[in-house]
Design an enzyme around this catalytic site. Structure first.
Site: not given
Ligand SMILES: O=C(O)C1=C[C@@H](OP(=O)(O)O)[C@@H](O)[C@H](O)C1
Ligand SMILES: C=C(OP(=O)(O)O)C(=O)O
Length: 421
Positions: A21, A25, A92, A120, A163, A301, A374
């Site tokens: 993460s 960024r 995502g 998604r 996100q 996560d 995961r």
């Molecule tokens: O901003 C990020 O780095 C993330 C936000 C989280 O998602 P959500 O905000 O959709 O829960 C997490 O599940 C993802 O793996 C990473």
């Molecule tokens: C949800 C995850 O990542 P992303 O949403 O970036 O695909 C993750 O790393 O568990």
């Protein structure tokens, strides 16, 4: 593709991989800066590679040397006279961070992704695009956007995905006047928003928030009241030399081994961290103490590994689990199916998961990864007790390509068959 794990007790110290993460960024901020930045301690998981590829597609120059990236930023507001194609692969974060950035130049931009990624939710951006007359067309394996985002007030639901908020936070400072994001409660995954704001500040971007006070005081507030972020327009990202801290989300799998009869220490994690997944230590102990319920709305996560630890510790009830459905798999249901093969019953409710107590037994069927890194890592922890086989284990490459190498070094007896690592 397949891993066969033998019951094994693991011992030793393992270094946490760099935070995925934080890497996203810091790379994005570097890629938006005027000048050359250095981003140190990267690990090139599929997701981090996707972010690097997208930055390059938008014109950033990135030279990799070992675990360091030297990044010459680009002005994403400038048209480049052609359709840029950004490959988000399965990620995502990459898709949601880059979509609003692609709405800065007015030209057509194509964001590619796996068909599963494209299922998604993207509705927050879809609505913004509709309201502002920006073309937003989703297809099976890509999204096309074309148009220019305007400054103003953005009202966003706080419980779909943080996100979207991070994506807007990266983008709005580059507009020509001020903007505000109003996040409607309940606000979930808030620590990820904090991580974005911290990364922006490292690169000289100012963001003001309506929140004041200690994190714990705030938690009750952001469950019930909107949080506002004010973002001045016309800001510039300033290059910086930054280092990615260790990843609590993936370190959690190693800590979980200690609930499965192993003895593993983890180093390389920063104590004073914004990562919400650093809660794993407390949450594992809470499971052991029988605390009910365990809320995971801010750390989705951790879901799979928490369910695994619950299976090892006589069960637990979790709330705030709704969003597990919209990750790389339907994580609550995936764990329900796989834990059943290990003799553990799980009930999945609308926003609740109950892992029942029971004796773990060796699975007679092959376990499935459900295409989710995961899930593979959580199941691997359990198989150190029972032994067994996981199909589709290459999913770990999304965040942690050397997961099995590290496990092996700690003493895991594992055979990999056809792994592409
Ligand atoms: O901003 C990020 O780095 C993330 C936000 C989280 O998602 P959500 O905000 O959709 O829960 C997490 O599940 C993802 O793996 C990473
Ligand atoms: C949800 C995850 O990542 P992303 O949403 O970036 O695909 C993750 O790393 O568990």
């Amino acid at each position: 593709m397949r891993v066969e794990i033998k019951p094994s007790a693991l011992h030793g110290t393992v270094t946490a991989p760099p935070s995925k993460s934080m890497a996203h960024r810091l790379l994005i901020c570097a890629g938006l800066s005027e000048g050359e930045s250095v981003v140190r301690r990267l690990a090139f998981s599929q997701d981090v590679k996707a972010t690097i590829d997208c930055l390059r597609a938008l014109g950033a120059e990135i030279r990799l040397d070992g675990d360091t990236a030297f990044v010459k930023g680009t002005d994403v507001r400038k048209a480049i006279g052609k359709t840029a194609v950004l490959n988000c692969n399965e990620c995502g974060s990459t898709l949601r961070f880059f979509t609003p950035l692609c709405m800065l130049c007015g030209e057509e931009r194509v964001l590619r992704g796996s068909p599963y990624l494209m299922t998604r939710p993207m509705d927050v951006y879809e609505k913004i695009a509709r309201d502002q007359g920006i073309r937003f067309k989703k297809a099976e394996d890509h999204l096309t956007v074309e148009g220019r985002l305007k400054s103003g007030v953005y009202e966003v639901a706080g419980n779909i995905s943080s996100q979207f908020i991070s994506g807007l936070l990266f983008t709005l400072p580059l507009l020509d006047s001020d903007s505000e994001i109003r996040i409607l409660p309940p606000v979930e995954s808030k620590p990820y928003i904090d991580m974005t704001v911290a990364a922006l500040r490292q690169f000289g971007i100012e963001v003001e928030t309506s929140l004041r006070g200690a994190r714990q005081e705030c938690r009750a507030t952001w469950q019930s009241q909107p949080i506002n972020y004010r973002i001045k327009g016309n800001q510039s990202y300033c290059p910086a030399d930054v280092t990615v801290e260790g990843d609590y989300s993936n370190a959690a799998f190693f800590e979980a081994l200690n609930y499965a009869g192993s003895s593993v220490k983890i180093d390389g994690l920063r104590e004073n961290t914004l990562q919400g997944d650093s809660a794993y230590k407390i949450l594992f102990e809470n499971i052991k103490l029988g605390i009910d319920p365990i809320d995971i709305a801010d750390c989705p996560d951790l879901g799979p590994v928490l369910f695994a630890v619950a299976a090892l510790c006589g069960g637990a009830r979790f709330t705030g689990t709704r969003r597990l459905r919209i990750k790389e798999s339907d994580r609550a249901d995936a764990m329900r199916q796989e834990l059943q093969k290990l003799g553990i019953d799980v009930e999945v409710g609308e926003n609740e998961v109950i892992v029942h107590g029971g004796a773990l037994r060796q699975p007679t069927e092959v376990l499935s990864a459900h295409g989710d890194h995961r899930i593979v890592m959580a199941l691997s922890v359990l198989l150190t007790v029972t032994g067994g086989v996981i199909d589709g284990a290459q999913a770990v490459n999304k965040s942690f390509p050397d997961f099995f190498d590290k496990m092996r070094k700690l003493g895991l007896e594992v055979q990999t068959n056809g792994m592409d690592q």
